[in-house]
Design a protein around this motif. Sequence first.
Motif, PDB file in Angstrom:
ATOM      1  N   VAL A  55       0.924  -1.357  -0.367  1.00  0.00           N
ATOM      2  CA  VAL A  55       0.528  -0.295  -0.386  1.00  0.00           C
ATOM      3  C   VAL A  55       0.687   1.362   0.185  1.00  0.00           C
ATOM      4  CG1 VAL A  55      -1.775   1.396   1.192  1.00  0.00           C
ATOM      5  CG2 VAL A  55      -2.651  -1.075   0.768  1.00  0.00           C
ATOM      6  N   MET A  56       1.884   1.701   0.848  1.00  0.00           N
ATOM      7  CA  MET A  56       2.734   2.233   0.470  1.00  0.00           C
ATOM      8  C   MET A  56       2.811   2.647  -0.908  1.00  0.00           C
ATOM      9  SD  MET A  56       6.749   2.817   2.179  1.00  0.00           S
ATOM     10  CE  MET A  56       7.300   2.111   0.710  1.00  0.00           C
ATOM     11  N   ASN A  57       4.122   1.978  -0.914  1.00  0.00           N
ATOM     12  CA  ASN A  57       4.369   2.052  -2.459  1.00  0.00           C
ATOM     13  C   ASN A  57       3.728   2.403  -3.420  1.00  0.00           C
ATOM     14  OD1 ASN A  57       6.656   1.583  -4.706  1.00  0.00           O
ATOM     15  ND2 ASN A  57       5.042  -0.013  -5.560  1.00  0.00           N
ATOM     16  N   HIS A  58       2.311   2.080  -3.594  1.00  0.00           N
ATOM     17  CA  HIS A  58       1.592   1.908  -4.309  1.00  0.00           C
ATOM     18  C   HIS A  58       1.362   4.028  -4.172  1.00  0.00           C
ATOM     19  CE1 HIS A  58      -1.988   0.854  -7.330  1.00  0.00           C
ATOM     20  NE2 HIS A  58      -2.844   2.119  -6.982  1.00  0.00           N
ATOM     21  N   ILE A  59       1.248   3.988  -2.987  1.00  0.00           N
ATOM     22  CA  ILE A  59       0.561   5.765  -2.982  1.00  0.00           C
ATOM     23  C   ILE A  59       1.670   6.175  -3.710  1.00  0.00           C
ATOM     24  CG2 ILE A  59      -0.022   7.122  -2.073  1.00  0.00           C
ATOM     25  CD1 ILE A  59      -0.946   4.640   0.384  1.00  0.00           C
ATOM     26  N   LEU A  60       3.098   6.178  -2.659  1.00  0.00           N
ATOM     27  CA  LEU A  60       4.347   6.862  -3.023  1.00  0.00           C
ATOM     28  C   LEU A  60       4.512   6.684  -4.694  1.00  0.00           C
ATOM     29  CD1 LEU A  60       6.432   8.531  -2.300  1.00  0.00           C
ATOM     30  CD2 LEU A  60       8.036   6.411  -1.828  1.00  0.00           C
ATOM     31  N   GLY A  61       5.256   5.866  -4.951  1.00  0.00           N
ATOM     32  CA  GLY A  61       6.079   5.159  -7.162  1.00  0.00           C
ATOM     33  C   GLY A  61       4.972   4.088  -7.394  1.00  0.00           C
ATOM     34  N   GLY A  62       3.838   3.498  -7.085  1.00  0.00           N
ATOM     35  CA  GLY A  62       3.737   2.856  -8.009  1.00  0.00           C
ATOM     36  C   GLY A  62       2.314   2.536  -8.461  1.00  0.00           C
ATOM     37  N   GLY A  63       2.171   3.444  -8.042  1.00  0.00           N
ATOM     38  CA  GLY A  63       0.152   3.750  -8.741  1.00  0.00           C
ATOM     39  C   GLY A  63       0.083   4.778  -9.654  1.00  0.00           C
ATOM     40  N   GLY A  64       1.283   4.685 -10.780  1.00  0.00           N
ATOM     41  CA  GLY A  64       0.993   5.116 -12.163  1.00  0.00           C
ATOM     42  C   GLY A  64       0.818   6.773 -11.808  1.00  0.00           C
ATOM     43  N   PHE A  65       0.019   7.269 -12.843  1.00  0.00           N
ATOM     44  CA  PHE A  65      -0.407   8.721 -12.556  1.00  0.00           C
ATOM     45  C   PHE A  65      -1.073   9.077 -11.838  1.00  0.00           C
ATOM     46  CE2 PHE A  65      -0.435   7.518 -17.278  1.00  0.00           C
ATOM     47  CZ  PHE A  65       0.601   8.900 -17.806  1.00  0.00           C
ATOM     48  N   SER A  66      -1.177   8.393 -10.585  1.00  0.00           N
ATOM     49  CA  SER A  66      -1.850   8.851  -9.206  1.00  0.00           C
ATOM     50  C   SER A  66      -0.772   8.608  -7.847  1.00  0.00           C
ATOM     51  CB  SER A  66      -3.112   7.645  -8.543  1.00  0.00           C
ATOM     52  OG  SER A  66      -2.688   6.811  -8.625  1.00  0.00           O
ATOM     53  N   SER A  67       0.350   8.439  -8.473  1.00  0.00           N
ATOM     54  CA  SER A  67       1.475   8.408  -7.464  1.00  0.00           C
ATOM     55  C   SER A  67       2.152   9.134  -6.598  1.00  0.00           C
ATOM     56  CB  SER A  67       2.161   7.267  -7.592  1.00  0.00           C
ATOM     57  OG  SER A  67       3.302   7.989  -8.681  1.00  0.00           O
ATOM     58  N   LEU A  68       1.927   9.857  -5.989  1.00  0.00           N
ATOM     59  CA  LEU A  68       3.245  11.074  -4.957  1.00  0.00           C
ATOM     60  C   LEU A  68       4.070  11.850  -6.253  1.00  0.00           C
ATOM     61  CD1 LEU A  68       2.684  10.920  -1.208  1.00  0.00           C
ATOM     62  CD2 LEU A  68       1.496  12.272  -2.751  1.00  0.00           C
ATOM     63  N   LEU A  69       4.722  10.676  -6.468  1.00  0.00           N
ATOM     64  CA  LEU A  69       6.009  10.556  -7.602  1.00  0.00           C
ATOM     65  C   LEU A  69       5.642  11.579  -8.714  1.00  0.00           C
ATOM     66  CD1 LEU A  69       8.576   7.655  -6.444  1.00  0.00           C
ATOM     67  CD2 LEU A  69       8.453  10.626  -5.066  1.00  0.00           C
ATOM     68  N   THR A  70       4.543  10.704  -9.397  1.00  0.00           N
ATOM     69  CA  THR A  70       4.576  11.400 -10.548  1.00  0.00           C
ATOM     70  C   THR A  70       3.936  13.255 -10.518  1.00  0.00           C
ATOM     71  OG1 THR A  70       3.874   8.740 -11.221  1.00  0.00           O
ATOM     72  CG2 THR A  70       2.553  10.851 -12.170  1.00  0.00           C
ATOM     73  N   GLU A  71       3.211  12.649  -9.275  1.00  0.00           N
ATOM     74  CA  GLU A  71       2.144  13.953  -9.464  1.00  0.00           C
ATOM     75  C   GLU A  71       3.232  14.983  -8.956  1.00  0.00           C
ATOM     76  OE1 GLU A  71      -0.883  16.568  -6.316  1.00  0.00           O
ATOM     77  OE2 GLU A  71       0.294  14.319  -5.783  1.00  0.00           O
ATOM     78  N   GLU A  72       4.566  14.997  -8.500  1.00  0.00           N
ATOM     79  CA  GLU A  72       5.727  16.048  -8.096  1.00  0.00           C
ATOM     80  C   GLU A  72       6.525  15.789  -8.956  1.00  0.00           C
ATOM     81  OE1 GLU A  72       5.909  18.460  -5.399  1.00  0.00           O
ATOM     82  OE2 GLU A  72       3.767  17.517  -4.234  1.00  0.00           O
ATOM     83  N   ILE A  73       6.918  15.543  -9.630  1.00  0.00           N
ATOM     84  CA  ILE A  73       8.184  15.124 -10.630  1.00  0.00           C
ATOM     85  C   ILE A  73       7.805  15.758 -12.212  1.00  0.00           C
ATOM     86  CG2 ILE A  73      10.123  14.250 -11.433  1.00  0.00           C
ATOM     87  CD1 ILE A  73      10.061  12.774  -8.627  1.00  0.00           C
ATOM     88  N   ARG A  74       6.778  14.652 -12.366  1.00  0.00           N
ATOM     89  CA  ARG A  74       5.779  14.314 -13.576  1.00  0.00           C
ATOM     90  C   ARG A  74       4.719  16.120 -14.166  1.00  0.00           C
ATOM     91  NH1 ARG A  74       4.572  11.426 -18.777  1.00  0.00           N
ATOM     92  NH2 ARG A  74       2.291  12.655 -18.585  1.00  0.00           N
TER      93      ARG A  74
END
Length: 453
Positions: free
Chosen positions: A292-311
Amino acid sequence: MMKGAMFLTAKFAAILLVVTAVAAAGRPAAGSEIVEVTSPGGVTAWLKQEEAIPMIAVSAIWRDGGAVSDPEGKAGRANLVSALLDEGAGEMDSQSFQTRLEEHGVRLSFEAGRDTFGMSLQTLTQNAGEAFRLAGLALTSPRFDADAIERMRQQILIRIARDLQNPNAIAGRVFSEVAFGDDPYGRSIDGTQESVTAIARDDLTGFVDNQLAKDRLIVGVVGDISPEDLKPLLDVAFGGLTETAAPAAEDKAELRQPGVRRVVPYDTPQTVFVFGAPGLARDDPDYEAARVMNHILGGGGFSSLLTEEIREKRGLTYGVYSYLRPMDRAALWLGGLSTSNDKAGEALDLLKETIRRFREEGPSDEQIEKAKANINGAFPLSLTSNRAIADLLVALQRYDLGKDYVERRPELINAVTREDVMRVAEDLLNLDRLIVTAVGLPEGLAEKTSETQ
């Protein structure tokens, strides 16, 4: 080595179209009716009987039979074997064996992983006897003809040479070398040009004799076959294997250089990053929380935090991702991204800042609930073919998850709390242990040893 071209008769191809259509309509995935079948010769398999379509899929792995078993100086041996097992067996040379597969609409392939060696077999039910016989021949009587060895060796050497010019492949290879050093996990599954060239026929036969043994075998079968009909076929395919495999390494593989950043200069417009840190073993009680942690942070595709912040917010990359990678002797939390060279330093700083903030502040309750729903919703969609379900049956046995795991899995995911996610994040997302490899001509980025900050 998975081969791109598999032989299909017109009839088999037509049935595959039916399978796809049924799957798209939502055919139920693996359920609780999993049966353990033991052959007269003592070979055990888990069977999910599915009578709707006259097809059978078999997935098999051998523990510790992957690249970890490659001898020193012979990295790539398991991979070369995987490319050769269907290149002639028994009295049939390569062409004759492939023709036999084609005539009966059989798909047979082998693949070397890091920890395991795998086999996949797919056949029409009416041809099951011949399909299992051919699989058994490939496993117990491979020819390893000289011309086939050199042909497949050259194909692998070409791929190795190509990967030496591929920034993504370079970044992954260097990460493994930095993380694990001279441990087998630090070597490429394909091997190197020198190690693959050094592999002799005796090395290949030695692998079959010492690694493909019954005591390391795990089998999953799905399709139109009864337990009683499957029993003798298991002996046809696997009964002739060696009883006991050569001893395997039991020690854990520790990360050798946590916190290191390695920059590989390469003349390309973009910098490719691979990053990672120690992860969780598949049998860790916190694994579902980590999912669950990884899905939120970087494993959830366009919904992930890393995608939101960096892309999305900064436009620094087209894609960034992370995932859990449990292995037999180690576990990793891994990820990657690519960005223009002039933005490399900025992208890495933002990556680390996003990870740091998530570790300290954690996700919202809404993010956790959305992640659970996405994870539970996506899982059935990954089980829409007999091959996928057969692979799952193998995984259930390999990780001792139980026959009822598919039914229990949603409950395990839904039971994850915010406190669970925060605890796992505190453990896994320690930037002092983050290993980073960068391939390109990055600006604002320097190498870092474990002693420097």
